[in-house]
Design a protein around this motif. Structure first.
Motif, PDB file in Angstrom:
ATOM      1  N   ALA A  52       0.679  -1.095  -0.068  1.00  0.00           N
ATOM      2  CA  ALA A  52       0.034   0.142  -0.193  1.00  0.00           C
ATOM      3  C   ALA A  52       0.887   1.266   0.200  1.00  0.00           C
ATOM      4  O   ALA A  52       1.881   1.265   0.484  1.00  0.00           O
ATOM      5  CB  ALA A  52      -1.064  -0.089   1.413  1.00  0.00           C
ATOM      6  N   GLY A  53       0.244   2.161  -0.593  1.00  0.00           N
ATOM      7  CA  GLY A  53       0.831   3.595  -0.524  1.00  0.00           C
ATOM      8  C   GLY A  53       1.911   3.750  -1.651  1.00  0.00           C
ATOM      9  O   GLY A  53       2.196   3.037  -2.379  1.00  0.00           O
ATOM     10  N   PRO A  54       2.440   5.121  -1.715  1.00  0.00           N
ATOM     11  CA  PRO A  54       3.345   5.550  -2.676  1.00  0.00           C
ATOM     12  C   PRO A  54       4.872   4.822  -2.588  1.00  0.00           C
ATOM     13  O   PRO A  54       5.248   4.553  -1.470  1.00  0.00           O
ATOM     14  CB  PRO A  54       3.408   6.892  -2.464  1.00  0.00           C
ATOM     15  CG  PRO A  54       3.173   7.276  -1.133  1.00  0.00           C
ATOM     16  CD  PRO A  54       2.173   6.384  -0.635  1.00  0.00           C
ATOM     17  N   PRO A  55       5.590   4.785  -3.576  1.00  0.00           N
ATOM     18  CA  PRO A  55       6.864   4.193  -3.542  1.00  0.00           C
ATOM     19  C   PRO A  55       7.848   5.230  -2.484  1.00  0.00           C
ATOM     20  O   PRO A  55       7.543   6.263  -2.111  1.00  0.00           O
ATOM     21  CB  PRO A  55       7.516   4.234  -4.923  1.00  0.00           C
ATOM     22  CG  PRO A  55       6.725   5.381  -5.591  1.00  0.00           C
ATOM     23  CD  PRO A  55       5.397   5.259  -4.999  1.00  0.00           C
ATOM     24  N   PRO A  56       9.115   4.509  -2.144  1.00  0.00           N
ATOM     25  CA  PRO A  56       9.733   5.464  -1.404  1.00  0.00           C
ATOM     26  C   PRO A  56      10.722   6.352  -2.270  1.00  0.00           C
ATOM     27  O   PRO A  56      10.614   6.451  -3.314  1.00  0.00           O
ATOM     28  CB  PRO A  56      11.046   4.238  -1.354  1.00  0.00           C
ATOM     29  CG  PRO A  56      10.584   2.919  -1.434  1.00  0.00           C
ATOM     30  CD  PRO A  56       9.376   3.168  -2.373  1.00  0.00           C
ATOM     31  N   HIS A  57      10.783   7.502  -1.328  1.00  0.00           N
ATOM     32  CA  HIS A  57      11.338   8.823  -2.105  1.00  0.00           C
ATOM     33  C   HIS A  57      12.905   8.407  -2.426  1.00  0.00           C
ATOM     34  O   HIS A  57      13.735   8.162  -1.491  1.00  0.00           O
ATOM     35  CB  HIS A  57      11.389   9.981  -1.235  1.00  0.00           C
ATOM     36  CG  HIS A  57       9.959  10.424  -0.745  1.00  0.00           C
ATOM     37  ND1 HIS A  57       9.284  10.835  -1.920  1.00  0.00           N
ATOM     38  CD2 HIS A  57       9.314  10.557   0.364  1.00  0.00           C
ATOM     39  CE1 HIS A  57       8.056  11.284  -1.302  1.00  0.00           C
ATOM     40  NE2 HIS A  57       8.184  10.951   0.097  1.00  0.00           N
ATOM     41  N   PRO A  58      13.330   8.397  -3.754  1.00  0.00           N
ATOM     42  CA  PRO A  58      14.613   8.177  -4.000  1.00  0.00           C
ATOM     43  C   PRO A  58      15.578   9.118  -3.473  1.00  0.00           C
ATOM     44  O   PRO A  58      16.864   8.496  -3.192  1.00  0.00           O
ATOM     45  CB  PRO A  58      14.681   8.267  -5.604  1.00  0.00           C
ATOM     46  CG  PRO A  58      13.345   9.052  -5.997  1.00  0.00           C
ATOM     47  CD  PRO A  58      12.412   9.039  -4.649  1.00  0.00           C
ATOM     48  N   GLU A  59      15.123  10.519  -3.255  1.00  0.00           N
ATOM     49  CA  GLU A  59      16.245  11.022  -2.752  1.00  0.00           C
ATOM     50  C   GLU A  59      16.570  10.890  -1.443  1.00  0.00           C
ATOM     51  O   GLU A  59      17.834  10.802  -0.934  1.00  0.00           O
ATOM     52  CB  GLU A  59      15.830  12.575  -2.673  1.00  0.00           C
ATOM     53  CG  GLU A  59      14.614  12.954  -1.899  1.00  0.00           C
ATOM     54  CD  GLU A  59      13.300  12.693  -2.615  1.00  0.00           C
ATOM     55  OE1 GLU A  59      12.247  13.106  -1.966  1.00  0.00           O
ATOM     56  OE2 GLU A  59      13.204  12.100  -3.571  1.00  0.00           O
ATOM     57  N   LEU A  60      15.796  10.313  -0.540  1.00  0.00           N
ATOM     58  CA  LEU A  60      15.858   9.768   0.976  1.00  0.00           C
ATOM     59  C   LEU A  60      16.965   8.456   0.734  1.00  0.00           C
ATOM     60  O   LEU A  60      17.658   8.363   1.741  1.00  0.00           O
ATOM     61  CB  LEU A  60      14.638   9.395   1.815  1.00  0.00           C
ATOM     62  CG  LEU A  60      13.964  10.812   1.853  1.00  0.00           C
ATOM     63  CD1 LEU A  60      12.679  10.477   2.571  1.00  0.00           C
ATOM     64  CD2 LEU A  60      14.800  11.835   2.575  1.00  0.00           C
ATOM     65  N   LEU A  61      16.545   7.768  -0.128  1.00  0.00           N
ATOM     66  CA  LEU A  61      17.314   6.400  -0.455  1.00  0.00           C
ATOM     67  C   LEU A  61      18.751   6.780  -1.028  1.00  0.00           C
ATOM     68  O   LEU A  61      19.789   6.259   0.051  1.00  0.00           O
ATOM     69  CB  LEU A  61      16.816   5.419  -1.171  1.00  0.00           C
ATOM     70  CG  LEU A  61      15.376   4.935  -0.902  1.00  0.00           C
ATOM     71  CD1 LEU A  61      14.857   4.200  -1.916  1.00  0.00           C
ATOM     72  CD2 LEU A  61      15.609   3.948   0.347  1.00  0.00           C
ATOM     73  N   LEU A  62      18.976   7.764  -1.668  1.00  0.00           N
ATOM     74  CA  LEU A  62      20.139   8.171  -1.806  1.00  0.00           C
ATOM     75  C   LEU A  62      21.024   8.925  -0.869  1.00  0.00           C
ATOM     76  O   LEU A  62      22.205   8.777  -0.855  1.00  0.00           O
ATOM     77  CB  LEU A  62      19.947   9.162  -3.084  1.00  0.00           C
ATOM     78  CG  LEU A  62      21.327   9.855  -3.542  1.00  0.00           C
ATOM     79  CD1 LEU A  62      22.367   8.447  -4.290  1.00  0.00           C
ATOM     80  CD2 LEU A  62      21.001  10.943  -4.772  1.00  0.00           C
ATOM     81  N   ALA A  63      20.329   9.518  -0.043  1.00  0.00           N
ATOM     82  CA  ALA A  63      20.873  10.173   1.214  1.00  0.00           C
ATOM     83  C   ALA A  63      21.486   9.244   1.998  1.00  0.00           C
ATOM     84  O   ALA A  63      22.570   9.221   2.699  1.00  0.00           O
ATOM     85  CB  ALA A  63      20.012  11.044   1.947  1.00  0.00           C
ATOM     86  N   VAL A  64      20.754   8.104   2.331  1.00  0.00           N
ATOM     87  CA  VAL A  64      21.162   7.151   3.243  1.00  0.00           C
ATOM     88  C   VAL A  64      22.515   6.530   2.631  1.00  0.00           C
ATOM     89  O   VAL A  64      23.387   6.133   3.410  1.00  0.00           O
ATOM     90  CB  VAL A  64      19.996   5.978   3.443  1.00  0.00           C
ATOM     91  CG1 VAL A  64      20.477   4.803   4.356  1.00  0.00           C
ATOM     92  CG2 VAL A  64      18.824   6.477   4.207  1.00  0.00           C
ATOM     93  N   LEU A  65      22.411   6.048   1.363  1.00  0.00           N
ATOM     94  CA  LEU A  65      23.601   5.571   0.860  1.00  0.00           C
ATOM     95  C   LEU A  65      24.935   6.268   0.922  1.00  0.00           C
ATOM     96  O   LEU A  65      25.916   5.823   1.177  1.00  0.00           O
ATOM     97  CB  LEU A  65      23.310   5.127  -0.785  1.00  0.00           C
ATOM     98  CG  LEU A  65      24.517   4.604  -1.647  1.00  0.00           C
ATOM     99  CD1 LEU A  65      24.872   3.339  -0.918  1.00  0.00           C
ATOM    100  CD2 LEU A  65      24.107   4.205  -2.848  1.00  0.00           C
TER     101      LEU A  65
END
Length: 236
Positions: A52-65
């Motif tokens: 359910a719900g929208p996909p993860p925000h790519p900018e936040l995943l990029l920030a974690v990486l």
């Protein structure tokens, strides 16, 4: 004779390395904590058939990486007794800025099975209210899927259901006609309204399909455990 790059870099004092590691370790921890909901959601979407719900925000995943890569560079340099290179620290700082910007609106809502099922239930109820009134007025409804699907799209305002696939494609709201309410298909995807229309269009049943907490198709049920069914007949 020009000194090599390895001899040119002087060892860094231990207290300075510790302070630098603690400060940027704290920044990295902030990035991981703030970005963990997106990372957890990404993992969950790939382990379940639906979510359910929208996909993860790519900018936040990029920030974690970026924060992890930057902190790894800082630790490697610290272990070797050298001061951290500038690019590692800049990666962490950039990740922190990206995290703060990406989380400016707070946590993303609607990523639970309950929230998706509630939306599906609301759409099914609105369709039932509309078609029930039409049935009582006209005395019969169409037995064809087309008019029901058109009414469903009007009720849902043409928007898809809140359920998505592993590839983050949203599932549409759709009508699937069945021959008997006692033999409902088990593989109907979430967002489907299983429709049974009595011969002559004088009565009908709507069985909404939602999503289970494990991401499987799941017929919506009331708190008592009984399946949710919307029924109407011309004389009711």
């Amino acid at each position: 004779m020009k000194p090599s790059s390895s001899t040119a870099r002087q060892p860094s004092p231990l207290p300075l390395r510790v302070i630098h590691g603690l400060v940027f370790g704290g920044f990295t921890a902030m990035c991981l904590v703030a970005g963990s909901p997106e990372l957890e959601h990404l993992i969950r979407t790939q382990l379940q058939p639906f979510h359910a719900g929208p996909p993860p925000h790519p900018e936040l995943l990029l920030a974690v990486l970026a924060a992890l890569v930057g902190m790894t560079a800082v630790l490697v340099q610290g272990v070797h007794g050298r001061s951290a290179r500038l690019h590692g620290s800049l990666l962490i700082l950039g990740a922190l800025v990206l995290i703060l910007w990406g989380n400016r609106n707070g946590l993303v809502a609607g990523r639970t099975a309950d929230s998706a099922n509630l939306k599906i239930l609301q759409v099914a109820r609105e369709l039932h209210d509309r078609t029930g009134n039409t049935l009582r007025t006209l005395g019969a409804l169409s037995e064809q899927v087309g008019p029901w699907q058109a009414a469903l799209e009007q009720v849902s305002q043409g928007l898809p259901s809140p359920v998505r696939t592993r590839s983050f494609e949203p599932l549409p709201f759709r009508i699937q006609k069945v021959d008997s309410p006692d033999a409902l298909p088990a593989d109907a995807p979430p967002g489907t309204l299983l429709l049974y229309v009595m011969e002559g269009g004088v009565a009908y049943e709507l069985h909404p399909v939602g999503v289970s907490p494990a991401g499987e198709p799941w017929r919506l049920r009331a708190p008592g455990g009984e399946a949710v069914v919307f029924r109407s007949a011309f004389n009711q």
